[in-house]
Every structure is written in structure tokens, then in C-alpha cells.
Design a protein around this motif. Structure first.
Motif, PDB file in Angstrom:
ATOM      1  N   THR A 218      51.669  50.613  22.920  1.00 53.66           N
ATOM      2  CA  THR A 218      50.771  51.949  23.057  1.00 53.66           C
ATOM      3  C   THR A 218      49.356  51.890  22.474  1.00 53.66           C
ATOM      4  OG1 THR A 218      51.736  52.455  20.767  1.00 53.66           O
ATOM      5  CG2 THR A 218      52.773  53.262  22.414  1.00 53.66           C
ATOM      6  N   GLY A 219      48.507  52.516  22.930  1.00 53.54           N
ATOM      7  CA  GLY A 219      47.020  52.400  22.589  1.00 53.54           C
ATOM      8  C   GLY A 219      46.282  51.321  23.294  1.00 53.54           C
ATOM      9  N   TRP A 220      45.493  50.518  22.900  1.00 52.60           N
ATOM     10  CA  TRP A 220      44.680  49.566  23.661  1.00 52.60           C
ATOM     11  C   TRP A 220      45.429  48.440  23.633  1.00 52.60           C
ATOM     12  CZ3 TRP A 220      40.640  51.122  26.201  1.00 52.60           C
ATOM     13  CH2 TRP A 220      39.805  52.215  25.828  1.00 52.60           C
ATOM     14  N   LYS A 221      45.227  47.888  24.615  1.00 48.12           N
ATOM     15  CA  LYS A 221      45.814  46.318  25.225  1.00 48.12           C
ATOM     16  C   LYS A 221      44.867  45.565  26.128  1.00 48.12           C
ATOM     17  CE  LYS A 221      48.898  43.373  24.869  1.00 48.12           C
ATOM     18  NZ  LYS A 221      48.986  42.278  23.584  1.00 48.12           N
ATOM     19  N   LYS A 222      44.493  44.420  25.780  1.00 45.95           N
ATOM     20  CA  LYS A 222      43.769  43.629  26.772  1.00 45.95           C
ATOM     21  C   LYS A 222      44.832  42.630  27.445  1.00 45.95           C
ATOM     22  CE  LYS A 222      39.374  41.060  26.804  1.00 45.95           C
ATOM     23  NZ  LYS A 222      38.314  40.309  26.258  1.00 45.95           N
ATOM     24  N   ILE A 223      44.726  42.742  28.594  1.00 46.69           N
ATOM     25  CA  ILE A 223      45.924  42.012  29.588  1.00 46.69           C
ATOM     26  C   ILE A 223      45.068  41.184  30.579  1.00 46.69           C
ATOM     27  CG2 ILE A 223      47.703  42.137  30.871  1.00 46.69           C
ATOM     28  CD1 ILE A 223      48.399  44.884  29.884  1.00 46.69           C
ATOM     29  N   GLY A 224      45.059  39.937  30.489  1.00 50.04           N
ATOM     30  CA  GLY A 224      44.467  39.436  31.812  1.00 50.04           C
ATOM     31  C   GLY A 224      42.888  39.641  31.624  1.00 50.04           C
ATOM     32  N   GLY A 225      42.407  39.533  30.566  1.00 52.11           N
ATOM     33  CA  GLY A 225      41.175  39.781  30.420  1.00 52.11           C
ATOM     34  C   GLY A 225      40.553  41.111  30.622  1.00 52.11           C
ATOM     35  N   THR A 226      41.516  42.399  30.697  1.00 50.75           N
ATOM     36  CA  THR A 226      41.064  43.696  31.154  1.00 50.75           C
ATOM     37  C   THR A 226      41.629  44.303  30.322  1.00 50.75           C
ATOM     38  OG1 THR A 226      40.825  43.158  33.408  1.00 50.75           O
ATOM     39  CG2 THR A 226      41.081  45.413  32.779  1.00 50.75           C
ATOM     40  N   LYS A 264      41.211  53.125  39.260  1.00 48.23           N
ATOM     41  CA  LYS A 264      42.446  53.426  39.607  1.00 48.23           C
ATOM     42  C   LYS A 264      43.543  52.455  39.556  1.00 48.23           C
ATOM     43  CE  LYS A 264      40.630  55.665  44.107  1.00 48.23           C
ATOM     44  NZ  LYS A 264      40.836  57.039  43.446  1.00 48.23           N
ATOM     45  N   GLY A 265      43.195  51.447  39.151  1.00 49.89           N
ATOM     46  CA  GLY A 265      43.988  50.328  38.584  1.00 49.89           C
ATOM     47  C   GLY A 265      44.319  50.411  37.019  1.00 49.89           C
ATOM     48  N   GLY A 266      43.816  51.592  36.458  1.00 50.77           N
ATOM     49  CA  GLY A 266      43.919  51.556  34.849  1.00 50.77           C
ATOM     50  C   GLY A 266      43.086  50.805  34.046  1.00 50.77           C
ATOM     51  N   GLN A 267      42.073  50.010  34.507  1.00 55.20           N
ATOM     52  CA  GLN A 267      41.111  49.154  34.051  1.00 55.20           C
ATOM     53  C   GLN A 267      40.203  50.149  33.378  1.00 55.20           C
ATOM     54  OE1 GLN A 267      41.037  49.427  37.069  1.00 55.20           O
ATOM     55  NE2 GLN A 267      39.367  49.319  38.117  1.00 55.20           N
ATOM     56  N   MET A 268      39.721  49.738  32.038  1.00 56.03           N
ATOM     57  CA  MET A 268      38.607  50.640  31.249  1.00 56.03           C
ATOM     58  C   MET A 268      37.169  50.055  31.937  1.00 56.03           C
ATOM     59  SD  MET A 268      37.137  49.767  27.474  1.00 56.03           S
ATOM     60  CE  MET A 268      36.353  48.538  27.980  1.00 56.03           C
ATOM     61  N   LEU A 269      36.488  51.130  32.300  1.00 53.78           N
ATOM     62  CA  LEU A 269      35.285  51.040  33.188  1.00 53.78           C
ATOM     63  C   LEU A 269      34.084  50.861  32.088  1.00 53.78           C
ATOM     64  CD1 LEU A 269      35.730  53.414  36.041  1.00 53.78           C
ATOM     65  CD2 LEU A 269      36.088  50.927  35.937  1.00 53.78           C
TER      66      LEU A 269
END
Length: 332
Positions: A218-226, A264-269
Motif C-alpha cells: 500500500t502507498g508508494w512503491k518503486k518497481i523496476g525503476g518506476t 494507463k499503466g499505473g506509472q507516476m507521470l
């Protein structure tokens, strides 16, 4: 004399007979290795393993690369043939083991028990309660009413604990136990998992991300650099509904009083982004800029939500500022 001769001849014949018979008897009794010892109650033979003509093995013995266990009477432990469909379990030195009908110890193997499935580890012992990693997946094991250690799964969760909740509203093929998420067969969720719409036509995909042992992020998570964001509670934003622990995507959302936009892929812009007809400028940390901002030697102004002023006049600190259709201030 004749009687003495006859008696002497008879004695010699008896002695010769004994000489011929005794070696055979010694050979038969002196056999080492496996020896049948009569039939058990299930119709199969009991077996002992002899190391000398009169000494049989007790306890553990590795034979031909397989482990066997022999009781104090030397009889090999094995699975008996009966009408039950479950493996029989033997308690040896405080641990539980199982053997096939040939007496070979079971290891690294799932087996069905009356209350559910259990697992016999590489050393042959039944798994301990709690978390166990098997073939790269985490399972949680509990003690059932028979005293066996079985994996928790959706089928036995309700029977053991009276209820079995879905992990989330849109993820009906999982269940939850002590805040952790498991798939129906009992392996803990890990990594990216796509939710199921649970029969409701919300026309959107639901994504969750789990750490080891079914712990939902839950909350922020950096996954694969994103960077991604997973809502801690059910949230409605930008006309979309996100379930507990679900990844937000294709939306504008306020987090900690700041505006963020996700693709659309959930990545923070970051940088310039248009959402719902409004332009925003997002910092490297993703939050929308507010107030004055000089970008490429031009001045822009953004309100408290991050919305850029464009094609209008805005009074700021008692002065009117004009912004063209591109948002550039013409009288900074």
C-alpha cells in the motif's frame, strides 16, 4: 560283535547325514540383507534387513539410495494397504514421517491428509507449522483437528476458522488470513497479480502488488525503476473506483494534499501532463506544481490543485495577470 558293528555303522550314517544337512541350515539362516518375515494383517509381507545371520537393523537405514525405518522388532515401517485414501503417518523421535508400501521414506512430496494437503520435506519429516517455502512459493501451514500439519487453502480456511474472506472486493479467487493474501490452492500471492472483476461490470482492470508471503503493498512503491501508488483504503477519484490495496492508474488523484497523475499503466507521470482537459506541470517527484513556475524562460501560474491558468486573467496578490491560451503570462 555284529550288534556293535551295526551300531557303529548307524552312527556313521547319522554323522554323515548331519554333515550334509548342517551346512545347508547354516546357509539358510545366515542370509544377510532383506528377509521376508510372514504376512501382515493387510496381506503384504513384513520385512527385516539383516546385517549378519542373526542381527537385523533397527532405526534408520539407507539402502540402495533410499531411506527406510525399522522398528525395535526389526520390522520395516511401510504404508499398509487398506480402504483409506490417505497416507499413514509414523511418529519417529518426535517428528512425523510417511513411507510407501515398499517402505521407502517419502520426501520432497505433497500428500493428502483428511484435513488437507501436507508436505514432507527433503529430510522426510512433515513440515512445521507456519511459513514454508516450497518450489519457490510460500505456503502457510496450520495444525488440523487430526494433529497433522496441513497447508491453509480456500477450501479448508472456512472449515478451520468459521469464515474465509476474499482479500479484496475485486479479487474473488483469493482468500485472506491474518492480513495476508493467498490464492485458492494456498500459495501466497507475490509480485504483480491481476484482480478478477467478481462478476461486476466496472470495465476496468485491477492490479495489486505483493511482497513475500502475501503481504500487499500500500502507498508508494518503486518497481523496476518506476513509481506506482496503491491505495490503502477504497478510494473514488476521477470517476473511478479503486479497491483496497489496488494500484491507481489513468487518473488524477490527491495524495497527502498534493495532486498526482498516473498513466494507463499505473506509472507516476512527470513534466507537462494534460488530464481531463486541464494542463499540469509535475515535478520529478510527481506532485503537481502550484503557484508561479518559470519553464523554458516563460512564466506560468498554477492554482492550489495544480491546474494551469490559461486564456484568462487572474488576480494574484492584488495584481491582475493575463495568461494566453498556452498558459504563458503576458505581463509577468
Amino acid at each position: 560283535m555284529r550288534d556293535l558293528f551295526r551300531k557303529t555303522c548307524a552312527a556313521v550314517l547319522v554323522l554323515c547325514a548331519l554333515v550334509c544337512i548342517i551346512p545347508y541350515q547354516v546357509f539358510a539362516a545366515g542370509k544377510t540383507g532383506w528377509r521376508q518375515e510372514g504376512k501382515a494383517w493387510d496381506g503384504l509381507y513384513d520385512w527385516r534387513y539383516y546385517t549378519t545371520s542373526t542381527t537385523y537393523v533397527t532405526g534408520w537405514k539407507k539402502i540402495g539410495g533410499k531411506w527406510y525405518y525399522f522398528g525395535s522388532d526389526g520390522i520395516m515401517f511401510r504404508q499398509h494397504i487398506n480402504y483409506e485414501t490417505y497416507v499413514s503417518v509414523e511418529v519417529i523421535e518426535g517428528k512425523k514421517y510417511a513411507f510407501n508400501t515398499s517402505g521407502q521414506m517419502l520426501s520432497s512430496k505433497w500428500e493428502g491428509m483428511p484435513g488437507g494437503d501436507t508436505y514432507f520435506t527433503s529430510d522426510g519429516s512433515m513440515v512445521d507449522q507456519g511459513w514454508n517455502k516450497i518450489s519457490g512459493k510460500w505456503y502457510y501451514f496450520v495444525k488440523d483437528s487430526f494433529g497433522n500439519i496441513i497447508k491453509l487453502c480456500k477450501d479448508n480456511c472456512s472449515r478451520l476458522y468459521g469464515k474465509c474472506n476474499m482479500f479484496t472486493y475485486y479479487y474473488s479467487d483469493t482468500f485472506e488470513y491474518k492480513g495476508r493474501a493467498f490464492r485458492q490452492n494456498g500459495d501466497a500471492c507475490e509480485g504483480w497479480v491481476q484482480g478478477v472483476s467478481n462478476g461486476y461490470s466496472d470495465n476496468k482492470t485491477h492490479w495489486y502488488y505483493f511482497l513475500q508471503k502475501g503481504e500487499a503493498v500500500t502507498g508508494w512503491k518503486k518497481i523496476g525503476g518506476t513509481w506506482y501508488y496503491f491505495v490503502p483504503t477504497q478510494t473514488s477519484t476521477s470517476g473511478l473506483w479503486f479497491d483496497r490495496c489496488e494500484m491507481v492508474y489513468d487518473c488524477r488523484i490527491s495524495i497527502g494534499g498534493k495532486t498526482y497523475i498516473f498513466g494507463k499503466g499505473g506509472q507516476m507521470l512527470t513534466g507537462w501532463q494534460k488530464a481531463y482537459g486541464v494542463w499540469y506541470y509535475l515535478s520529478a517527484g510527481g506532485e503537481a506544481v502550484t503557484g508561479w513556475k518559470k519553464i523554458s524562460k516563460k512564466w506560468y501560474w498554477f492554482d492550489i490543485t495544480g491546474s494551469m491558468a490559461a486564456g484568462r486573467t487572474v488576480r494574484i496578490n492584488g495584481k491582475d495577470y493575463k495568461f494566453n491560451s498556452s498558459g504563458v503570462c503576458t505581463n509577468p
